[in-house]
Scaffold this motif. Structure first.
Motif, PDB file in Angstrom:
ATOM      1  N   ALA A   1      -0.909  -5.041  -8.802  1.00 32.55           N
ATOM      2  CA  ALA A   1      -2.231  -4.437  -8.959  1.00 32.55           C
ATOM      3  C   ALA A   1      -2.438  -3.283  -7.972  1.00 32.55           C
ATOM      4  O   ALA A   1      -1.915  -3.299  -6.859  1.00 32.55           O
ATOM      5  CB  ALA A   1      -3.310  -5.489  -8.747  1.00 32.55           C
ATOM      6  N   LEU A   2      -3.226  -2.312  -8.394  1.00 29.22           N
ATOM      7  CA  LEU A   2      -3.558  -1.168  -7.559  1.00 29.22           C
ATOM      8  C   LEU A   2      -4.507  -1.600  -6.441  1.00 29.22           C
ATOM      9  O   LEU A   2      -5.514  -2.267  -6.703  1.00 29.22           O
ATOM     10  CB  LEU A   2      -4.236  -0.087  -8.422  1.00 29.22           C
ATOM     11  N   PRO A   3      -4.229  -1.232  -5.191  1.00 30.14           N
ATOM     12  CA  PRO A   3      -5.175  -1.532  -4.119  1.00 30.14           C
ATOM     13  C   PRO A   3      -6.513  -0.829  -4.372  1.00 30.14           C
ATOM     14  O   PRO A   3      -6.542   0.324  -4.788  1.00 30.14           O
ATOM     15  CB  PRO A   3      -4.502  -0.966  -2.867  1.00 30.14           C
ATOM     16  N   LEU A   4      -7.612  -1.511  -4.138  1.00 31.11           N
ATOM     17  CA  LEU A   4      -8.936  -0.956  -4.422  1.00 31.11           C
ATOM     18  C   LEU A   4      -9.205   0.336  -3.670  1.00 31.11           C
ATOM     19  O   LEU A   4      -9.868   1.221  -4.186  1.00 31.11           O
ATOM     20  CB  LEU A   4     -10.017  -1.991  -4.102  1.00 31.11           C
ATOM     21  N   GLU A   5      -8.688   0.454  -2.470  1.00 33.02           N
ATOM     22  CA  GLU A   5      -8.938   1.667  -1.691  1.00 33.02           C
ATOM     23  C   GLU A   5      -8.256   2.896  -2.287  1.00 33.02           C
ATOM     24  O   GLU A   5      -8.627   4.024  -1.993  1.00 33.02           O
ATOM     25  CB  GLU A   5      -8.505   1.474  -0.242  1.00 33.02           C
ATOM     26  N   LEU A   6      -7.260   2.700  -3.163  1.00 35.86           N
ATOM     27  CA  LEU A   6      -6.569   3.824  -3.805  1.00 35.86           C
ATOM     28  C   LEU A   6      -7.147   4.160  -5.181  1.00 35.86           C
ATOM     29  O   LEU A   6      -6.716   5.115  -5.823  1.00 35.86           O
ATOM     30  CB  LEU A   6      -5.073   3.523  -3.926  1.00 35.86           C
ATOM     31  N   ARG A   7      -8.120   3.386  -5.634  1.00 37.08           N
ATOM     32  CA  ARG A   7      -8.676   3.620  -6.965  1.00 37.08           C
ATOM     33  C   ARG A   7      -9.322   5.002  -7.123  1.00 37.08           C
ATOM     34  O   ARG A   7      -9.107   5.655  -8.156  1.00 37.08           O
ATOM     35  CB  ARG A   7      -9.679   2.532  -7.326  1.00 37.08           C
ATOM     36  N   PRO A   8     -10.108   5.504  -6.160  1.00 31.61           N
ATOM     37  CA  PRO A   8     -10.671   6.853  -6.345  1.00 31.61           C
ATOM     38  C   PRO A   8      -9.590   7.907  -6.562  1.00 31.61           C
ATOM     39  O   PRO A   8      -9.741   8.792  -7.406  1.00 31.61           O
ATOM     40  CB  PRO A   8     -11.452   7.094  -5.049  1.00 31.61           C
ATOM     41  N   ARG A   9      -8.493   7.803  -5.817  1.00 35.88           N
ATOM     42  CA  ARG A   9      -7.411   8.770  -6.001  1.00 35.88           C
ATOM     43  C   ARG A   9      -6.775   8.623  -7.371  1.00 35.88           C
ATOM     44  O   ARG A   9      -6.485   9.614  -8.051  1.00 35.88           O
ATOM     45  CB  ARG A   9      -6.361   8.580  -4.906  1.00 35.88           C
TER      46      ARG A   9
ATOM     47  N   ARG B   1       0.838  -1.203   0.000  1.00 33.17           N
ATOM     48  CA  ARG B   1       0.000   0.000   0.000  1.00 33.17           C
ATOM     49  C   ARG B   1       0.876   1.258   0.000  1.00 33.17           C
ATOM     50  O   ARG B   1       0.607   2.220  -0.720  1.00 33.17           O
ATOM     51  CB  ARG B   1      -0.922   0.000   1.201  1.00 33.17           C
ATOM     52  N   ASN B   2       1.931   1.258   0.805  1.00 34.40           N
ATOM     53  CA  ASN B   2       2.822   2.417   0.865  1.00 34.40           C
ATOM     54  C   ASN B   2       3.531   2.657  -0.463  1.00 34.40           C
ATOM     55  O   ASN B   2       3.744   3.803  -0.861  1.00 34.40           O
ATOM     56  CB  ASN B   2       3.847   2.241   1.993  1.00 34.40           C
ATOM     57  N   ALA B   3       3.902   1.583  -1.150  1.00 32.48           N
ATOM     58  CA  ALA B   3       4.552   1.722  -2.459  1.00 32.48           C
ATOM     59  C   ALA B   3       3.596   2.367  -3.453  1.00 32.48           C
ATOM     60  O   ALA B   3       3.981   3.253  -4.225  1.00 32.48           O
ATOM     61  CB  ALA B   3       5.034   0.365  -2.964  1.00 32.48           C
ATOM     62  N   TRP B   4       2.339   1.924  -3.449  1.00 26.60           N
ATOM     63  CA  TRP B   4       1.350   2.512  -4.356  1.00 26.60           C
ATOM     64  C   TRP B   4       1.050   3.959  -3.985  1.00 26.60           C
ATOM     65  O   TRP B   4       0.897   4.814  -4.856  1.00 26.60           O
ATOM     66  CB  TRP B   4       0.062   1.682  -4.361  1.00 26.60           C
ATOM     67  N   THR B   5       0.971   4.232  -2.700  1.00 23.70           N
ATOM     68  CA  THR B   5       0.728   5.613  -2.256  1.00 23.70           C
ATOM     69  C   THR B   5       1.864   6.516  -2.713  1.00 23.70           C
ATOM     70  O   THR B   5       1.630   7.626  -3.211  1.00 23.70           O
ATOM     71  CB  THR B   5       0.569   5.660  -0.729  1.00 23.70           C
ATOM     72  N   ALA B   6       3.096   6.065  -2.593  1.00 22.77           N
ATOM     73  CA  ALA B   6       4.250   6.850  -3.040  1.00 22.77           C
ATOM     74  C   ALA B   6       4.217   7.054  -4.558  1.00 22.77           C
ATOM     75  O   ALA B   6       4.523   8.145  -5.058  1.00 22.77           O
ATOM     76  CB  ALA B   6       5.544   6.167  -2.624  1.00 22.77           C
ATOM     77  N   ALA B   7       3.847   6.013  -5.295  1.00 24.93           N
ATOM     78  CA  ALA B   7       3.761   6.131  -6.757  1.00 24.93           C
ATOM     79  C   ALA B   7       2.693   7.140  -7.155  1.00 24.93           C
ATOM     80  O   ALA B   7       2.902   7.965  -8.062  1.00 24.93           O
ATOM     81  CB  ALA B   7       3.465   4.769  -7.380  1.00 24.93           C
ATOM     82  N   LEU B   8       1.551   7.107  -6.479  1.00 25.65           N
ATOM     83  CA  LEU B   8       0.492   8.073  -6.777  1.00 25.65           C
ATOM     84  C   LEU B   8       0.905   9.482  -6.367  1.00 25.65           C
ATOM     85  O   LEU B   8       0.560  10.453  -7.044  1.00 25.65           O
ATOM     86  CB  LEU B   8      -0.815   7.663  -6.100  1.00 25.65           C
ATOM     87  N   ASP B   9       1.657   9.612  -5.270  1.00 23.25           N
ATOM     88  CA  ASP B   9       2.171  10.926  -4.875  1.00 23.25           C
ATOM     89  C   ASP B   9       3.053  11.504  -5.971  1.00 23.25           C
ATOM     90  O   ASP B   9       2.923  12.669  -6.346  1.00 23.25           O
ATOM     91  CB  ASP B   9       2.988  10.821  -3.574  1.00 23.25           C
TER      92      ASP B   9
END
Length: 106
Positions: free
Chosen positions: A50-58, A6-14
């Motif tokens: 895969a992208l975590p579902l909770e990060l899809r709206p962002r 989750r943190n890796a995906w959050t950083a990528a989206l940041d």
């Protein structure tokens, strides 16, 4: 879901969101951006899965902003082409390229 994933995906989206924000800033103030071009362009990560579902709206919101920025860039490119065509027709007062002589033998 692991916290590391989750943190890796959050950083990528940041990172992606900062890239979109930089593009939006460029479109808002092209002169300032032209003086300081980007030094670090965003590159998509390759090992996240895969992208975590909770990060899809962002992710969807970032995608919407990217598409809007791309549409604005395309609009400005078209407007620039039209402007170039118009200015190429303006006589500047410099030597005009016209025939130097007229053949009256015909």
């Amino acid at each position: 879901m692991t916290d590391a994933w989750r943190n890796a995906w959050t950083a990528a989206l940041d990172d992606l969101e900062m890239d979109v924000a930089a593009t939006e800033a460029m479109l808002a103030d092209a002169r300032r951006y032209a003086e300081t071009p980007p030094s670090d362009l965003w590159k998509p990560p390759t090992d996240l899965g895969a992208l975590p579902l909770e990060l899809r709206p962002r992710a969807d919101e970032i995608l919407t902003r990217q598409l809007a920025a791309a549409q604005e860039i395309a609009h400005r490119l078209t407007a620039t082409r039209v402007q170039q065509a118009m200015t190429s027709r303006i006589e500047t007062g410099e030597a005009v390229k016209r025939p130097v002589y007229l053949d009256c033998a015909m």
